[in-house]
Enzyme design. Structure first.
Site, PDB file in Angstrom:
ATOM      1  N   TYR A 163       0.826  -1.336   0.190  1.00 36.26           N
ATOM      2  CA  TYR A 163      -0.067   0.164   0.062  1.00 36.26           C
ATOM      3  C   TYR A 163       0.881   1.379   0.042  1.00 36.26           C
ATOM      4  CZ  TYR A 163      -3.801  -3.368   1.162  1.00 36.26           C
ATOM      5  OH  TYR A 163      -4.508  -4.270   0.978  1.00 36.26           O
ATOM      6  N   CYS A 164       1.984   1.326   0.708  1.00 31.52           N
ATOM      7  CA  CYS A 164       2.850   2.308   0.586  1.00 31.52           C
ATOM      8  C   CYS A 164       3.401   2.462  -0.830  1.00 31.52           C
ATOM      9  CB  CYS A 164       3.983   2.130   1.711  1.00 31.52           C
ATOM     10  SG  CYS A 164       3.639   1.758   3.381  1.00 31.52           S
TER      11      CYS A 164
END
Length: 215
Positions: free
Chosen positions: A85-86
């Site tokens: 997600y980062c």
């Protein structure tokens, strides 16, 4: 081009299909407990951002005050280059970097990873903005973002082969909540978005709109 929200939605659907149900249950439980704990709520709009100096991915020192002398600063705290997600978030901000620069702002991404790990993240995602290393989460602490992962979640990460200590250079198993701040040149935080759910991220389009309205 897909938006960050669409990219995250697609990844979550794939994860739901492929990941073991027990793993999904444990990770959801940890997120729920973190939210209910009330810890690491983050600095708020109207707060003054603490100054800091951190090394970038090549070891060069970067200070917030120096960046603020050039214009407002977007600060995004992320967990690490091991977090999908980062990576989606970092790439989404890279895609909008020309718009951010056109709005007169600087962009900084901060994680607890070592400079070497930060360099890998920067190169992997072809990031053209500053990626800083906040070892031991000292700056993230000042922004009230840090939490310690529960033991049962650490076990899941270890079983998945995620070597968070290897990325961070310590055995603390502490992470910052994902967060995005816009800091005006005065040092005042004019936008703050902090979420206990690591799958939720601030869309760069929203940040750009706020920057334009603040001019």
């Amino acid at each position: 081009m897909a938006t960050l929200f669409e990219e995250i939605k697609s990844y979550k659907e794939t994860f739901k299909q492929k990941a073991p149900e027990e793993k999904q249950r444990i990770m959801a439980q940890a997120t729920k407990e973190l939210e209910e704990s009330g810890i690491a709520k983050g600095l708020k709009t109207g707060d003054h951002a603490p100054d800091f100096t951190l090394p970038d991915a090549t070891g060069q020192s970067v200070s917030l005050n120096e960046e603020l002398s050039k214009g407002p600063v977007i600060i995004t705290f992320y967990r690490g280059g091991w977090c999908p997600y980062c990576n989606l978030e970092l790439k989404a901000y890279q895609a909008k970097l020309p718009d951010i620069q056109e709005a007169g702002a600087q962009l900084i991404a901060i994680s607890p990873e070592t400079p070497d790990s930060s360099l890998s993240t920067k190169e992997k995602n072809n990031l053209q903005y500053k990626v800083l290393s906040d070892e031991k989460n000292r700056v993230a602490e000042q922004f009230d973002l840090v939490f310690k992962m529960p033991d049962y979640l650490i076990d899941v990460y270890k079983d998945s082969g995620l070597d968070v200590p290897g990325h961070n250079g310590n055995e603390d198993w502490e992470l910052p909540k994902p967060a995005t701040f816009i800091v005006a040149q005065s040092g005042e935080i004019i936008f703050a978005d902090v979420d206990s759910d690591y799958t939720k991220r601030t869309a760069p389009e929203k940040v750009i709109d706020i920057l334009k309205n603040h001019q």
